[in-house]
Motif scaffolding. Sequence first.
Motif, PDB file in Angstrom:
ATOM      1  N   THR A 155      36.375  -6.006 -11.877  1.00 16.03           N
ATOM      2  CA  THR A 155      36.450  -7.030 -13.088  1.00 16.03           C
ATOM      3  C   THR A 155      35.590  -6.491 -14.057  1.00 16.03           C
ATOM      4  N   LEU A 156      34.255  -6.080 -13.500  1.00 20.49           N
ATOM      5  CA  LEU A 156      33.287  -5.894 -14.576  1.00 20.49           C
ATOM      6  C   LEU A 156      33.669  -4.436 -15.155  1.00 20.49           C
ATOM      7  N   LEU A 157      34.452  -3.593 -14.817  1.00 18.76           N
ATOM      8  CA  LEU A 157      35.054  -2.405 -15.325  1.00 18.76           C
ATOM      9  C   LEU A 157      35.951  -2.513 -16.378  1.00 18.76           C
ATOM     10  N   ILE A 158      36.930  -3.543 -15.987  1.00 12.59           N
ATOM     11  CA  ILE A 158      37.859  -3.994 -16.767  1.00 12.59           C
ATOM     12  C   ILE A 158      37.400  -4.705 -18.240  1.00 12.59           C
ATOM     13  N   GLU A 159      36.415  -5.560 -17.887  1.00 12.21           N
ATOM     14  CA  GLU A 159      35.713  -6.061 -18.863  1.00 12.21           C
ATOM     15  C   GLU A 159      35.109  -5.138 -19.911  1.00 12.21           C
ATOM     16  N   ILE A 160      34.476  -4.037 -19.492  1.00  4.83           N
ATOM     17  CA  ILE A 160      33.710  -2.991 -20.135  1.00  4.83           C
ATOM     18  C   ILE A 160      34.983  -2.280 -20.905  1.00  4.83           C
ATOM     19  N   TYR A 161      36.097  -2.045 -20.186  1.00  3.52           N
ATOM     20  CA  TYR A 161      37.203  -1.260 -21.110  1.00  3.52           C
ATOM     21  C   TYR A 161      37.540  -2.274 -22.235  1.00  3.52           C
ATOM     22  N   ASP A 162      37.965  -3.422 -21.946  1.00  5.42           N
ATOM     23  CA  ASP A 162      38.369  -4.461 -22.918  1.00  5.42           C
ATOM     24  C   ASP A 162      37.404  -4.395 -24.260  1.00  5.42           C
ATOM     25  N   GLY A 163      36.392  -4.316 -23.982  1.00  8.94           N
ATOM     26  CA  GLY A 163      35.035  -4.409 -24.983  1.00  8.94           C
ATOM     27  C   GLY A 163      34.930  -3.050 -25.858  1.00  8.94           C
ATOM     28  N   SER A 164      35.368  -2.291 -25.112  1.00  4.42           N
ATOM     29  CA  SER A 164      34.913  -0.788 -25.872  1.00  4.42           C
ATOM     30  C   SER A 164      35.807  -0.323 -26.765  1.00  4.42           C
ATOM     31  N   SER A 165      35.441   0.596 -27.780  1.00  6.39           N
ATOM     32  CA  SER A 165      36.097   1.091 -28.961  1.00  6.39           C
ATOM     33  C   SER A 165      36.126   2.493 -28.567  1.00  6.39           C
ATOM     34  N   SER A 166      35.674   2.920 -27.551  1.00  7.13           N
ATOM     35  CA  SER A 166      35.435   4.514 -27.406  1.00  7.13           C
ATOM     36  C   SER A 166      36.751   5.072 -26.550  1.00  7.13           C
ATOM     37  N   THR A 167      37.366   5.922 -26.974  1.00  5.41           N
ATOM     38  CA  THR A 167      38.310   6.406 -26.079  1.00  5.41           C
ATOM     39  C   THR A 167      38.052   7.294 -25.044  1.00  5.41           C
ATOM     40  N   ASP A 168      36.747   7.898 -25.189  1.00  4.32           N
ATOM     41  CA  ASP A 168      36.500   8.600 -24.164  1.00  4.32           C
ATOM     42  C   ASP A 168      36.036   7.861 -22.902  1.00  4.32           C
ATOM     43  N   LEU A 169      35.235   6.651 -23.262  1.00 11.12           N
ATOM     44  CA  LEU A 169      34.692   5.948 -22.404  1.00 11.12           C
ATOM     45  C   LEU A 169      36.025   5.167 -21.677  1.00 11.12           C
ATOM     46  N   LYS A 170      36.806   4.681 -22.238  1.00 16.98           N
ATOM     47  CA  LYS A 170      38.120   4.056 -21.973  1.00 16.98           C
ATOM     48  C   LYS A 170      38.753   5.121 -21.002  1.00 16.98           C
ATOM     49  N   GLU A 171      38.993   6.242 -21.369  1.00 15.65           N
ATOM     50  CA  GLU A 171      39.482   7.368 -20.265  1.00 15.65           C
ATOM     51  C   GLU A 171      38.729   7.174 -19.000  1.00 15.65           C
ATOM     52  N   THR A 172      37.291   7.030 -19.040  1.00 16.03           N
ATOM     53  CA  THR A 172      36.547   7.306 -17.909  1.00 16.03           C
ATOM     54  C   THR A 172      36.742   6.063 -17.167  1.00 16.03           C
ATOM     55  N   ILE A 173      36.752   5.036 -17.637  1.00 20.58           N
ATOM     56  CA  ILE A 173      37.053   3.918 -16.888  1.00 20.58           C
ATOM     57  C   ILE A 173      38.410   3.811 -16.123  1.00 20.58           C
ATOM     58  N   ILE A 174      39.530   4.428 -16.863  1.00 21.79           N
ATOM     59  CA  ILE A 174      40.629   4.534 -16.354  1.00 21.79           C
ATOM     60  C   ILE A 174      40.713   5.250 -14.844  1.00 21.79           C
ATOM     61  N   ARG A 175      39.873   6.427 -15.179  1.00 15.49           N
ATOM     62  CA  ARG A 175      39.709   7.276 -13.929  1.00 15.49           C
ATOM     63  C   ARG A 175      38.978   6.390 -12.780  1.00 15.49           C
ATOM     64  N   HIS A 176      38.107   5.667 -13.023  1.00 12.18           N
ATOM     65  CA  HIS A 176      37.320   5.216 -12.060  1.00 12.18           C
ATOM     66  C   HIS A 176      38.072   3.760 -11.516  1.00 12.18           C
ATOM     67  N   LEU A 177      39.131   3.288 -12.469  1.00 13.95           N
ATOM     68  CA  LEU A 177      40.032   2.164 -11.781  1.00 13.95           C
ATOM     69  C   LEU A 177      41.087   2.969 -10.828  1.00 13.95           C
ATOM     70  N   GLY A 178      41.505   4.115 -11.182  1.00 15.59           N
ATOM     71  CA  GLY A 178      42.475   4.786 -10.429  1.00 15.59           C
ATOM     72  C   GLY A 178      41.945   5.135  -9.088  1.00 15.59           C
ATOM     73  N   GLU A 179      40.506   5.452  -8.949  1.00 11.51           N
ATOM     74  CA  GLU A 179      39.741   5.697  -7.751  1.00 11.51           C
ATOM     75  C   GLU A 179      39.723   4.429  -6.931  1.00 11.51           C
ATOM     76  N   ARG A 180      39.606   3.336  -7.464  1.00 10.91           N
ATOM     77  CA  ARG A 180      39.065   2.141  -6.739  1.00 10.91           C
ATOM     78  C   ARG A 180      40.549   1.706  -5.993  1.00 10.91           C
ATOM     79  N   GLY A 181      41.633   1.581  -6.519  1.00 10.97           N
ATOM     80  CA  GLY A 181      42.902   1.452  -5.767  1.00 10.97           C
ATOM     81  C   GLY A 181      43.277   0.057  -5.259  1.00 10.97           C
ATOM     82  N   ASP A 182      42.114  -1.130  -5.844  1.00  4.34           N
ATOM     83  CA  ASP A 182      42.690  -2.350  -5.289  1.00  4.34           C
ATOM     84  C   ASP A 182      43.612  -3.014  -6.328  1.00  4.34           C
TER      85      ASP A 182
END
Length: 211
Positions: A155-182
């Motif tokens: 939930t925290l990672l998603i919150e940071i994603y939604d509040g960020s304007s950086s494409t690079d940072l969002k791509e990093t979060i997407i990768r971490h979300l993919g690794e979580r698998g929940d």
Amino acid sequence: MIAHVITALLVLQAPAAAPRTASSPTATLIALYDGARDAETKESIIRHLAERGDQAAVAKIIAIAKADADDDLRETAIRHLADERGEARTTLLLQLYDEERDTDLKETLIRHLADRDDKRVTDKLIAIAKSDRDDDLRETALRHLAEAPGEARTTLLIEIYDGSSSTDLKETIIRHLGERGDAKASAKLLAIAKGDADSDLRDAAIQQIAK
């Protein structure tokens, strides 16, 4: 005979010479550090100061961590400071982070802080990930935040994603979300893949879903 007696009396009455005060091992080590010229010797001295652990030794290590001209020695000092656990040492590391200007040393501090089970550390990592102006520091904080399991961290990672304007940072979060698998991470990836305005982010989400 009388002269000898008077001389003896004068010797007895004369004030004794003040005894020499021996330097403590810590004071000697500090003096050796200040006089040393090669980094290897200084690293050895830092290690021995850390083993002593008295107030003067810790104060010297803190001074090295804050202001030594050699960044490698500062990193060594930080590492030894981080060896001790407890709230007081966590407070010190947080203070060092706020005072530090060198990105590499800040990343070192983040790594040592992330090992500590302290809400202040989690809050600090969140603040760095959300708003630090340095992309590398944001990504480092994100990486450590993403290491913790559980839906709350997703939930925290998603919150940071939604509040960020950086494409690079969002791509990093997407990768971490993919690794979580929940389920929550999977749902967010699907939402990004279907409707994010940025085609690069949609592609990144699709790539994670396809794994």
